[in-house]
Design a protein around this motif. Sequence first.
Motif, PDB file in Angstrom:
ATOM      1  N   PRO A   3     -41.049 -29.106 -14.084  1.00 13.00           N
ATOM      2  CA  PRO A   3     -40.216 -27.944 -13.725  1.00 13.00           C
ATOM      3  C   PRO A   3     -40.637 -26.662 -14.458  1.00 13.00           C
ATOM      4  CG  PRO A   3     -38.839 -29.830 -14.331  1.00 13.00           C
ATOM      5  CD  PRO A   3     -40.255 -30.210 -14.582  1.00 13.00           C
ATOM      6  N   ASN A   4     -41.019 -26.790 -15.730  1.00 10.21           N
ATOM      7  CA  ASN A   4     -41.446 -25.609 -16.477  1.00 10.21           C
ATOM      8  C   ASN A   4     -42.720 -25.010 -15.901  1.00 10.21           C
ATOM      9  OD1 ASN A   4     -39.310 -25.625 -18.220  1.00 10.21           O
ATOM     10  ND2 ASN A   4     -40.461 -26.410 -19.968  1.00 10.21           N
ATOM     11  N   LYS A   5     -43.623 -25.869 -15.447  1.00  9.98           N
ATOM     12  CA  LYS A   5     -44.874 -25.366 -14.891  1.00  9.98           C
ATOM     13  C   LYS A   5     -44.598 -24.633 -13.578  1.00  9.98           C
ATOM     14  CE  LYS A   5     -49.625 -26.534 -13.819  1.00  9.98           C
ATOM     15  NZ  LYS A   5     -50.661 -27.562 -13.794  1.00  9.98           N
ATOM     16  N   VAL A   6     -43.717 -25.162 -12.766  1.00  2.00           N
ATOM     17  CA  VAL A   6     -43.363 -24.511 -11.497  1.00  2.00           C
ATOM     18  C   VAL A   6     -42.758 -23.136 -11.776  1.00  2.00           C
ATOM     19  CG1 VAL A   6     -41.860 -24.641  -9.474  1.00  2.00           C
ATOM     20  CG2 VAL A   6     -43.077 -26.683 -10.259  1.00  2.00           C
ATOM     21  N   GLU A   7     -41.849 -23.093 -12.720  1.00  2.57           N
ATOM     22  CA  GLU A   7     -41.208 -21.819 -13.081  1.00  2.57           C
ATOM     23  C   GLU A   7     -42.233 -20.856 -13.685  1.00  2.57           C
ATOM     24  OE1 GLU A   7     -38.231 -19.121 -13.041  1.00  2.57           O
ATOM     25  OE2 GLU A   7     -38.137 -21.139 -12.197  1.00  2.57           O
ATOM     26  N   ALA A   8     -43.154 -21.373 -14.473  1.00  3.54           N
ATOM     27  CA  ALA A   8     -44.203 -20.543 -15.072  1.00  3.54           C
ATOM     28  C   ALA A   8     -45.124 -19.973 -13.987  1.00  3.54           C
ATOM     29  CB  ALA A   8     -45.015 -21.350 -16.078  1.00  3.54           C
ATOM     30  N   LEU A   9     -45.462 -20.781 -13.004  1.00  5.23           N
ATOM     31  CA  LEU A   9     -46.299 -20.292 -11.898  1.00  5.23           C
ATOM     32  C   LEU A   9     -45.582 -19.194 -11.118  1.00  5.23           C
ATOM     33  CD1 LEU A   9     -47.854 -23.649 -10.646  1.00  5.23           C
ATOM     34  CD2 LEU A   9     -49.076 -21.712 -11.665  1.00  5.23           C
ATOM     35  N   ARG A  10     -44.287 -19.362 -10.949  1.00  4.17           N
ATOM     36  CA  ARG A  10     -43.492 -18.340 -10.265  1.00  4.17           C
ATOM     37  C   ARG A  10     -43.489 -17.034 -11.078  1.00  4.17           C
ATOM     38  NH1 ARG A  10     -38.498 -20.879  -9.566  1.00  4.17           N
ATOM     39  NH2 ARG A  10     -39.580 -22.218  -8.099  1.00  4.17           N
ATOM     40  N   ALA A  11     -43.328 -17.158 -12.380  1.00  4.82           N
ATOM     41  CA  ALA A  11     -43.348 -15.980 -13.247  1.00  4.82           C
ATOM     42  C   ALA A  11     -44.722 -15.310 -13.217  1.00  4.82           C
ATOM     43  CB  ALA A  11     -42.972 -16.372 -14.679  1.00  4.82           C
ATOM     44  N   LYS A  12     -45.776 -16.104 -13.175  1.00  5.56           N
ATOM     45  CA  LYS A  12     -47.136 -15.558 -13.108  1.00  5.56           C
ATOM     46  C   LYS A  12     -47.340 -14.795 -11.797  1.00  5.56           C
ATOM     47  CE  LYS A  12     -51.992 -16.917 -13.523  1.00  5.56           C
ATOM     48  NZ  LYS A  12     -52.928 -18.031 -13.628  1.00  5.56           N
ATOM     49  N   GLN A  13     -46.829 -15.329 -10.694  1.00  7.59           N
ATOM     50  CA  GLN A  13     -46.916 -14.624  -9.413  1.00  7.59           C
ATOM     51  C   GLN A  13     -46.148 -13.307  -9.470  1.00  7.59           C
ATOM     52  OE1 GLN A  13     -45.441 -17.599  -6.711  1.00  7.59           O
ATOM     53  NE2 GLN A  13     -47.501 -18.365  -6.227  1.00  7.59           N
ATOM     54  N   ASN A  14     -44.968 -13.328 -10.089  1.00  8.76           N
ATOM     55  CA  ASN A  14     -44.190 -12.102 -10.245  1.00  8.76           C
ATOM     56  C   ASN A  14     -44.947 -11.084 -11.108  1.00  8.76           C
ATOM     57  OD1 ASN A  14     -41.991 -12.796  -8.633  1.00  8.76           O
ATOM     58  ND2 ASN A  14     -40.938 -13.816 -10.334  1.00  8.76           N
ATOM     59  N   ALA A  15     -45.642 -11.565 -12.120  1.00  6.25           N
ATOM     60  CA  ALA A  15     -46.449 -10.678 -12.967  1.00  6.25           C
ATOM     61  C   ALA A  15     -47.533 -10.001 -12.137  1.00  6.25           C
ATOM     62  CB  ALA A  15     -47.070 -11.471 -14.117  1.00  6.25           C
ATOM     63  N   GLU A  16     -48.182 -10.773 -11.273  1.00  2.00           N
ATOM     64  CA  GLU A  16     -49.230 -10.204 -10.421  1.00  2.00           C
ATOM     65  C   GLU A  16     -48.663  -9.175  -9.452  1.00  2.00           C
ATOM     66  OE1 GLU A  16     -50.834 -13.832  -8.846  1.00  2.00           O
ATOM     67  OE2 GLU A  16     -52.218 -14.075 -10.541  1.00  2.00           O
ATOM     68  N   LYS A  17     -47.459  -9.434  -8.930  1.00  2.91           N
ATOM     69  CA  LYS A  17     -46.812  -8.468  -8.040  1.00  2.91           C
ATOM     70  C   LYS A  17     -46.490  -7.186  -8.784  1.00  2.91           C
ATOM     71  CE  LYS A  17     -44.699 -11.877  -4.975  1.00  2.91           C
ATOM     72  NZ  LYS A  17     -43.430 -12.535  -4.599  1.00  2.91           N
ATOM     73  N   ARG A  18     -45.951  -7.317  -9.980  1.00  4.17           N
ATOM     74  CA  ARG A  18     -45.624  -6.132 -10.787  1.00  4.17           C
ATOM     75  C   ARG A  18     -46.883  -5.337 -11.117  1.00  4.17           C
ATOM     76  NH1 ARG A  18     -40.290  -5.445 -12.958  1.00  4.17           N
ATOM     77  NH2 ARG A  18     -39.036  -6.670 -11.536  1.00  4.17           N
ATOM     78  N   PHE A  19     -47.965  -6.056 -11.420  1.00  5.57           N
ATOM     79  CA  PHE A  19     -49.228  -5.375 -11.720  1.00  5.57           C
ATOM     80  C   PHE A  19     -49.689  -4.571 -10.510  1.00  5.57           C
ATOM     81  CE2 PHE A  19     -53.812  -5.014 -11.760  1.00  5.57           C
ATOM     82  CZ  PHE A  19     -54.029  -4.450 -13.002  1.00  5.57           C
ATOM     83  N   ALA A  20     -49.587  -5.154  -9.324  1.00  2.00           N
ATOM     84  CA  ALA A  20     -49.994  -4.463  -8.100  1.00  2.00           C
ATOM     85  C   ALA A  20     -49.163  -3.203  -7.877  1.00  2.00           C
ATOM     86  CB  ALA A  20     -49.873  -5.394  -6.900  1.00  2.00           C
ATOM     87  N   GLN A  21     -47.935  -3.197  -8.377  1.00  2.21           N
ATOM     88  CA  GLN A  21     -47.054  -2.028  -8.261  1.00  2.21           C
ATOM     89  C   GLN A  21     -47.259  -1.066  -9.433  1.00  2.21           C
ATOM     90  OE1 GLN A  21     -43.275  -4.030  -8.247  1.00  2.21           O
ATOM     91  NE2 GLN A  21     -43.436  -4.625  -6.097  1.00  2.21           N
ATOM     92  N   LYS A  22     -48.233  -1.353 -10.274  1.00  4.80           N
ATOM     93  CA  LYS A  22     -48.540  -0.565 -11.467  1.00  4.80           C
ATOM     94  C   LYS A  22     -47.393  -0.540 -12.484  1.00  4.80           C
ATOM     95  CE  LYS A  22     -52.120   2.275  -9.369  1.00  4.80           C
ATOM     96  NZ  LYS A  22     -53.069   1.220  -9.439  1.00  4.80           N
ATOM     97  N   ASP A  23     -46.564  -1.572 -12.455  1.00  2.25           N
ATOM     98  CA  ASP A  23     -45.515  -1.757 -13.459  1.00  2.25           C
ATOM     99  C   ASP A  23     -46.092  -2.702 -14.511  1.00  2.25           C
ATOM    100  OD1 ASP A  23     -43.313  -2.288 -15.031  1.00  2.25           O
ATOM    101  OD2 ASP A  23     -42.160  -3.290 -13.440  1.00  2.25           O
ATOM    102  N   PHE A  24     -46.906  -2.142 -15.411  1.00  7.37           N
ATOM    103  CA  PHE A  24     -47.645  -2.953 -16.363  1.00  7.37           C
ATOM    104  C   PHE A  24     -46.734  -3.624 -17.388  1.00  7.37           C
ATOM    105  CE2 PHE A  24     -50.802   0.521 -15.291  1.00  7.37           C
ATOM    106  CZ  PHE A  24     -51.393  -0.211 -14.279  1.00  7.37           C
ATOM    107  N   THR A  25     -45.683  -2.934 -17.796  1.00 11.70           N
ATOM    108  CA  THR A  25     -44.753  -3.530 -18.754  1.00 11.70           C
ATOM    109  C   THR A  25     -44.005  -4.694 -18.116  1.00 11.70           C
ATOM    110  OG1 THR A  25     -44.522  -1.406 -19.871  1.00 11.70           O
ATOM    111  CG2 THR A  25     -42.817  -3.055 -20.306  1.00 11.70           C
ATOM    112  N   GLY A  26     -43.548  -4.511 -16.883  1.00 11.23           N
ATOM    113  CA  GLY A  26     -42.883  -5.601 -16.167  1.00 11.23           C
ATOM    114  C   GLY A  26     -43.824  -6.775 -15.950  1.00 11.23           C
ATOM    115  N   ALA A  27     -45.076  -6.466 -15.623  1.00 10.96           N
ATOM    116  CA  ALA A  27     -46.080  -7.512 -15.425  1.00 10.96           C
ATOM    117  C   ALA A  27     -46.284  -8.303 -16.715  1.00 10.96           C
ATOM    118  CB  ALA A  27     -47.397  -6.897 -14.964  1.00 10.96           C
TER     119      ALA A  27
END
Length: 167
Positions: A3-27
């Motif tokens: 479960p932690n790995k699944v949640e971590a992968l989800r957080a990593k995807q969210n980080a990539e989305k934030r990066f694409a939006q140039k929200d580096f701190t959120g990423a």
Amino acid sequence: MEPNKVEALRAKQNAEKRFAQKDFTGAKNYALKAQALFPELEGITQMVATFEVYIASQVNVNGEVDFYAILGSDPSADKAKLKKQYKNMAVLLHPDKNKTVGADGAFRLVSEAWTLLSDNKKRSSYDLRRNRQVPSGDVQTNSSSLSHGLDTFWTVCTSCQVQYSIS
């Protein structure tokens, strides 16, 4: 899958989305969350380092990009310390080793910082611009309106390379 790995992968995807939006701190925050949830997640350390470089590239000191922050160092660091920090960052961020989104740009920023700070003349000139004294209460928005400090004498300590101004 844990479960932690699944949640971590989800957080990593969210980080990539934030990066694409140039929200580096959120990423970075999402990447840190992923790292906390599952530290063994592939590439997560490189992702955090990549986002930290982008965050540092947004820091300005007297209108100058803070190349010391990009390298994760401070202005009092000598050339040997800067070189060591550059090498560590270059290994961590090199696009051949780091497949994280934005790694190539972060590597370019670190290389640009090292190119400037490793050249004594360029570094000295950069430090003078970066450390220029702006009278308190004066807010300037462009370089043509900046005081050039004609009454200020700058000197550099020959042993530690710290710059001092004498007004």
